[in-house]
Structure formats: C-alpha cells, structure tokens
Design an enzyme around this catalytic site. Structure first.
Site, PDB file in Angstrom:
ATOM      1  CE1 TYR A  64      -3.595   2.656   1.097  1.00  0.00           C
ATOM      2  CE2 TYR A  64      -1.890   3.369   2.630  1.00  0.00           C
ATOM      3  CZ  TYR A  64      -3.082   3.590   1.988  1.00  0.00           C
ATOM      4  OH  TYR A  64      -3.779   4.749   2.223  1.00  0.00           O
ATOM      5  CG  ASP A  70      -6.319  10.285   4.397  1.00  0.00           C
ATOM      6  OD1 ASP A  70      -5.951  11.269   5.069  1.00  0.00           O
ATOM      7  OD2 ASP A  70      -5.573   9.694   3.600  1.00  0.00           O
TER       8      ASP A  70
END
Lengths: 113, 113
Positions: free
Chosen positions: A13, A37
């Site tokens: 990731y 986020d």
C-alpha cells in the site's frame, strides 16, 4: 488466513501511494471498505469512492515510505509512514488499518495534522 | 474545550507511565473510560480497572517517552512512544486516544506486537 501477511499488504500500500497504479492500490481493499483520511472527515465508502480518492494522489504525491514502527494484531494494525509531496513537503502520518479474513483492507483511518 | 490541549494530556500520560503516581495518571481519564492494551485484548472499563492496570506498571516500566509523530484531530489523536522496561527492553507502541469535551481520555487503544 494463515497464508496472508497483512503487514506485507501495508508495505505494498505504502509503495503504491501516489503511483499511477491506482487500481492495483485499490485492489488491496475489500469492496465495501471505508477510508477516513484525515480522521474526523467524511467516510469514503466502496471501490468507486476509493478509486476517485486515490486517483487524485499521483498529482500530489511523489512517493511514500514506511518510517516507523508497525504494531497491532494480525487483523488490525497501526503504522507510521512519510509522504513526500510533489512540492517537496514531507508529511508524517499514522494509519490504522483493519483487514478481513482474505487479507483485504476493510477500513483505513489516517491520523495527521 | 478551547483551553484544553489534549496533546499536553498525552505528554503528561507518557511521562507518568510506570511512575508511582498512578492516581495522577488515571485522573487523566474520564470515569467510564476504556483501555484496550494491547488492541484485541479485553476492554478494561472504568476507574477501578484502570487503577489496577496502571498500578502494575511501576514494577515493569522504568520510563516512557514520546518517540515519533503525533497526529489527528483535537479529540482523537494517534502518537508514538517508547517504553523502557525495568529489564532494559524497549518497546515501540502506537496509541490511539479519544478525548471528551473536558479533555479527559475516553478511550485508549495500544498497538504493539
């Protein structure tokens, strides 16, 4: 589940963050995964929303790298990484990720700011 | 809430970890706070459970220190710290803490291992 190393998924990731392979990055997530986020912002839910979100990163992010300890269980892990923005700015971020039995990310919460 | 700096509470928490002032440490928490340490273990709930848990630390922990970035919102913060055990062992831990409007910790989750 025994063969799945979710810490490897985290390394993939981080390596893919900001790179053009956005589909490959989003393939690390479960279909109904949620992304928060930064923490406190509205949840992004599901593959389309994630493709859109991560699709904006290549313009802003040069690269990212693991930059500190990683800890937790097999299925819920916190880790440190640094984002190198295209303008030269560096951001230190702590992510918390949960994983399903197939080793797919079911939720990501990013602590920064 | 405007006058409360929850990051200061975190610095106090880390400075008090393993020290004899256990009541002072637990005073940083709300009365019905939960502690999950390590993540995945059973929740400890409420002042008595926290006094018991943190009361075991002075025998095992020499000191702790903030050892990396801290990030999040005013009320939910992740941070890195290092525990120096009495035997000399060092442990890197990522904690996620939530706070109420009075600046008291309502939950702590510790990611390590």
């Amino acid at each position: 589940m025994a063969d799945v190393d979710n810490r490897d998924a985290i390394r993939q990731y981080v390596a893919l963050l900001g790179q053009p392979e956005v589909e490959q990055l989003v393939d690390l997530f479960a279909d109904d995964a949620t992304v928060e986020d930064p923490v406190g912002s509205e949840l992004r839910v599901g593959r389309e929303a994630l493709l859109e979100f991560y699709g904006t990163l290549p313009d802003m992010v040069d690269r990212a790298e693991i930059s500190g300890p990683m800890g937790g269980t097999d299925t819920e892990i916190a880790f440190n990484f640094t984002v190198h923005a295209t303008g030269g700015l560096e951001m230190q971020i702590i992510d918390v990720m949960a994983f399903d039995d197939d080793g797919k990310i079911t939720s990501m919460r990013a602590f920064w700011g």
